[in-house]
Design a protein around this motif. Structure first.
Motif, mmCIF file in Angstrom:
data_model
loop_
_atom_site.group_PDB
_atom_site.id
_atom_site.type_symbol
_atom_site.label_atom_id
_atom_site.label_comp_id
_atom_site.label_asym_id
_atom_site.label_seq_id
_atom_site.Cartn_x
_atom_site.Cartn_y
_atom_site.Cartn_z
ATOM 1 N N GLY A 1 40.993 39.972 43.749
ATOM 2 C CA GLY A 1 41.583 40.148 42.446
ATOM 3 C C GLY A 1 40.844 39.198 41.359
ATOM 4 O O GLY A 1 40.606 39.934 40.274
ATOM 5 N N VAL A 2 40.292 37.862 41.547
ATOM 6 C CA VAL A 2 39.665 37.425 40.441
ATOM 7 C C VAL A 2 38.368 38.088 40.272
ATOM 8 O O VAL A 2 38.041 38.229 38.886
ATOM 9 N N ASP A 3 37.659 38.576 41.272
ATOM 10 C CA ASP A 3 36.426 39.327 40.776
ATOM 11 C C ASP A 3 36.770 40.444 40.041
ATOM 12 O O ASP A 3 35.873 40.820 39.140
ATOM 13 N N SER A 4 37.985 41.218 40.542
ATOM 14 C CA SER A 4 37.978 42.564 39.708
ATOM 15 C C SER A 4 38.585 42.180 38.342
ATOM 16 O O SER A 4 38.112 42.720 37.452
ATOM 17 N N LEU A 5 39.152 41.094 37.967
ATOM 18 C CA LEU A 5 39.759 40.724 36.759
ATOM 19 C C LEU A 5 38.381 40.231 35.786
ATOM 20 O O LEU A 5 38.328 40.584 34.615
ATOM 21 N N LYS A 6 37.482 39.529 36.489
ATOM 22 C CA LYS A 6 36.308 39.223 35.735
ATOM 23 C C LYS A 6 35.460 40.627 35.311
ATOM 24 O O LYS A 6 34.742 40.586 34.448
ATOM 25 N N ALA A 7 35.399 41.423 36.318
ATOM 26 C CA ALA A 7 34.554 42.577 36.176
ATOM 27 C C ALA A 7 35.306 43.600 35.066
ATOM 28 O O ALA A 7 34.903 44.478 34.698
ATOM 29 N N HIS A 8 36.684 43.376 34.985
ATOM 30 C CA HIS A 8 37.393 44.310 34.204
ATOM 31 C C HIS A 8 37.732 45.812 34.587
ATOM 32 O O HIS A 8 37.806 46.649 34.031
ATOM 33 N N LYS A 9 37.370 45.670 35.857
ATOM 34 C CA LYS A 9 37.778 47.164 36.779
ATOM 35 C C LYS A 9 38.039 46.787 38.257
ATOM 36 O O LYS A 9 37.822 45.802 38.651
ATOM 37 N N ILE A 10 38.894 47.710 38.801
ATOM 38 C CA ILE A 10 39.061 47.564 40.072
ATOM 39 C C ILE A 10 38.376 48.791 40.791
ATOM 40 O O ILE A 10 38.666 49.938 40.470
ATOM 41 N N THR A 11 37.413 48.452 41.674
ATOM 42 C CA THR A 11 36.469 49.477 42.168
ATOM 43 C C THR A 11 37.324 50.167 43.552
ATOM 44 O O THR A 11 38.353 49.504 44.159
ATOM 45 N N ILE A 12 36.887 51.330 44.003
ATOM 46 C CA ILE A 12 37.232 51.867 45.457
ATOM 47 C C ILE A 12 37.353 50.836 46.314
ATOM 48 O O ILE A 12 38.112 50.722 47.200
ATOM 49 N N GLU A 13 36.253 50.014 46.631
ATOM 50 C CA GLU A 13 35.748 48.946 47.575
ATOM 51 C C GLU A 13 36.819 48.014 47.464
ATOM 52 O O GLU A 13 37.436 47.341 48.622
ATOM 53 N N ASP A 14 37.354 47.509 46.355
ATOM 54 C CA ASP A 14 38.364 46.492 46.238
ATOM 55 C C ASP A 14 39.665 47.132 46.584
ATOM 56 O O ASP A 14 40.508 46.477 47.353
ATOM 57 N N ALA A 15 39.933 48.389 46.293
ATOM 58 C CA ALA A 15 41.205 48.817 46.632
ATOM 59 C C ALA A 15 41.190 48.934 48.302
ATOM 60 O O ALA A 15 42.215 48.625 48.995
ATOM 61 N N GLY A 16 40.043 49.418 48.823
ATOM 62 C CA GLY A 16 40.198 49.562 50.325
ATOM 63 C C GLY A 16 40.354 48.068 50.912
ATOM 64 O O GLY A 16 40.903 47.985 51.997
ATOM 65 N N GLN A 17 39.525 47.206 50.492
ATOM 66 C CA GLN A 17 39.767 45.885 51.020
ATOM 67 C C GLN A 17 41.043 45.358 51.236
ATOM 68 O O GLN A 17 41.767 44.784 51.950
ATOM 69 N N ALA A 18 41.827 45.633 49.987
ATOM 70 C CA ALA A 18 43.232 45.156 49.715
ATOM 71 C C ALA A 18 44.138 45.890 50.754
ATOM 72 O O ALA A 18 45.036 45.384 51.123
ATOM 73 N N VAL A 19 43.779 47.158 50.912
ATOM 74 C CA VAL A 19 44.583 48.072 51.910
ATOM 75 C C VAL A 19 44.563 47.437 53.329
ATOM 76 O O VAL A 19 45.369 47.042 54.140
ATOM 77 N N LEU A 20 43.127 47.123 53.778
ATOM 78 C CA LEU A 20 42.946 46.591 54.956
ATOM 79 C C LEU A 20 43.788 45.152 55.028
ATOM 80 O O LEU A 20 44.287 45.005 56.294
ATOM 81 N N ILE A 21 43.751 44.357 54.172
ATOM 82 C CA ILE A 21 44.197 43.415 54.208
ATOM 83 C C ILE A 21 45.704 43.220 54.455
ATOM 84 O O ILE A 21 46.333 42.591 55.288
ATOM 85 N N LEU A 22 46.373 44.202 53.808
ATOM 86 C CA LEU A 22 47.995 44.316 53.761
ATOM 87 C C LEU A 22 48.267 45.012 55.077
ATOM 88 O O LEU A 22 49.121 44.657 55.513
ATOM 89 N N CYS A 23 47.473 46.109 55.822
ATOM 90 C CA CYS A 23 47.649 46.558 56.949
ATOM 91 C C CYS A 23 47.692 45.381 58.030
ATOM 92 O O CYS A 23 48.398 45.224 59.066
ATOM 93 N N GLY A 24 46.714 44.344 57.972
ATOM 94 C CA GLY A 24 46.520 43.116 58.748
ATOM 95 C C GLY A 24 47.920 42.387 58.855
ATOM 96 O O GLY A 24 48.602 41.952 59.832
ATOM 97 N N VAL A 25 48.201 42.103 57.721
ATOM 98 C CA VAL A 25 49.506 41.358 57.485
ATOM 99 C C VAL A 25 50.717 42.137 57.937
ATOM 100 O O VAL A 25 51.498 41.542 58.484
#
Length: 102
Positions: A42-66
């Motif tokens: 999230g910090v990297d996405s906020l610094k870049a002022h955008k959320i990429t598809i890769e970021d969203a994919g990583q977040a989904v994978l993390i939440l699936c594991g949890v």
């Protein structure tokens, strides 16, 4: 002499009481792991002022594991033990010991 079957650590392992998910260390471990993985993303996405598809994919994978960890905890029915060289209950803690009878 006691002639009944005895299990070591019976008072620790034989309780069949339910507890809320919020008192489970497994639940909170999964949540804290998710936070630890999502914050840098999230910090990297906020610094870049955008959320990429890769970021969203990583977040989904993390939440699936949890989610998998939490579901596994909620549905767990069998007790688990650790190898003798690791902390936690050992296999012998769950084996039944029979006292000799006269």
């Amino acid at each position: 002499m006691n002639t009944s079957n005895q299990q070591p650590n019976q008072s620790i392992f034989s309780e069949n009481t339910a507890k809320t998910i919020f008192t489970s260390r497994t639940f909170w471990g999964a949540i804290l792991s998710a936070v630890a993985a999502l914050v840098p993303l999230g910090v990297d996405s906020l610094k870049a002022h955008k959320i990429t598809i890769e970021d969203a994919g990583q977040a989904v994978l993390i939440l699936c594991g949890v989610g998998t960890a939490i579901i596994g905890r909620v549905e767990a029915k069998d007790r688990v033990y650790t190898p003798s060289f690791l902390p936690g209950p050992n296999k012998s803690d769950f084996e039944t010991q029979v006292s000799p009878t006269k």
